[in-house]
Design a protein around this motif. Structure first.
Motif, PDB file in Angstrom:
ATOM      1  N   VAL A  17      46.222  42.950  31.003  1.00  6.61           N
ATOM      2  CA  VAL A  17      45.878  43.514  32.314  1.00  6.61           C
ATOM      3  C   VAL A  17      44.481  43.101  32.822  1.00  6.61           C
ATOM      4  O   VAL A  17      44.346  42.780  34.010  1.00  6.61           O
ATOM      5  N   PRO A  18      43.428  43.096  32.003  1.00  5.66           N
ATOM      6  CA  PRO A  18      42.099  42.762  32.535  1.00  5.66           C
ATOM      7  C   PRO A  18      41.972  41.397  33.215  1.00  5.66           C
ATOM      8  O   PRO A  18      41.299  41.302  34.245  1.00  5.66           O
ATOM      9  N   PRO A  19      42.618  40.316  32.715  1.00 10.39           N
ATOM     10  CA  PRO A  19      42.518  39.062  33.464  1.00 10.39           C
ATOM     11  C   PRO A  19      43.143  39.146  34.857  1.00 10.39           C
ATOM     12  O   PRO A  19      42.632  38.540  35.809  1.00 10.39           O
ATOM     13  N   ILE A  20      44.217  39.911  34.956  1.00  9.76           N
ATOM     14  CA  ILE A  20      44.845  40.089  36.266  1.00  9.76           C
ATOM     15  C   ILE A  20      43.921  40.876  37.185  1.00  9.76           C
ATOM     16  O   ILE A  20      43.756  40.533  38.360  1.00  9.76           O
ATOM     17  N   MET A  21      43.300  41.922  36.632  1.00  3.82           N
ATOM     18  CA  MET A  21      42.368  42.719  37.431  1.00  3.82           C
ATOM     19  C   MET A  21      41.144  41.902  37.823  1.00  3.82           C
ATOM     20  O   MET A  21      40.619  42.046  38.935  1.00  3.82           O
ATOM     21  N   PHE A  22      40.680  41.015  36.947  1.00  4.41           N
ATOM     22  CA  PHE A  22      39.561  40.145  37.287  1.00  4.41           C
ATOM     23  C   PHE A  22      39.957  39.187  38.405  1.00  4.41           C
ATOM     24  O   PHE A  22      39.195  38.939  39.336  1.00  4.41           O
ATOM     25  N   TYR A  23      41.150  38.644  38.330  1.00  2.00           N
ATOM     26  CA  TYR A  23      41.648  37.744  39.360  1.00  2.00           C
ATOM     27  C   TYR A  23      41.721  38.443  40.714  1.00  2.00           C
ATOM     28  O   TYR A  23      41.419  37.840  41.750  1.00  2.00           O
ATOM     29  N   LEU A  24      42.113  39.708  40.690  1.00  2.00           N
ATOM     30  CA  LEU A  24      42.216  40.464  41.936  1.00  2.00           C
ATOM     31  C   LEU A  24      40.866  40.989  42.422  1.00  2.00           C
ATOM     32  O   LEU A  24      40.773  41.531  43.518  1.00  2.00           O
ATOM     33  N   GLY A  25      39.833  40.866  41.588  1.00  2.00           N
ATOM     34  CA  GLY A  25      38.498  41.298  41.985  1.00  2.00           C
ATOM     35  C   GLY A  25      38.192  42.747  41.680  1.00  2.00           C
ATOM     36  O   GLY A  25      37.207  43.289  42.186  1.00  2.00           O
ATOM     37  N   SER A  26      38.997  43.391  40.863  1.00  2.00           N
ATOM     38  CA  SER A  26      38.787  44.802  40.548  1.00  2.00           C
ATOM     39  C   SER A  26      37.787  45.025  39.422  1.00  2.00           C
ATOM     40  O   SER A  26      37.243  46.119  39.297  1.00  2.00           O
TER      41      SER A  26
END
Length: 56
Positions: free
Chosen positions: A18-27
Motif C-alpha cells: 500500500v505505501p508505494p501506491i499512496m506515495f504515487y498518489l501523493g498521500s
C-alpha cells in the motif's frame, strides 16, 4: 496461533504494497513510505514461515 500469524503476515504484506501506491498518489512522503514498507517486510518475513509451508 496459526490464525494470528496469518493476520500479522497479511498486515505486513499490506504494509509492503500500500505505501508505494499512496506515495504515487501523493498521500505519503517518501521517507514515511520507506519506513512503512520496512516494517511490513519485517512483519511478513517473521510471521509467514510459520504458516506458509505447514500442513493443513
Amino acid at each position: 496461533m496459526k490464525i494470528l500469524t496469518k493476520i500479522v503476515s497479511f498486515a505486513g504484506l499490506a504494509l509492503t504494497i500500500v505505501p508505494p501506491i499512496m506515495f504515487y498518489l501523493g498521500s505519503v512522503e517518501l521517507d514515511s513510505a520507506k519506513i512503512y514498507m520496512g516494517v511490513g517486510m519485517f512483519m511478513w518475513f517473521v510471521s509467514a514461515p510459520f504458516w506458509v509451508n505447514s500442513k493443513a
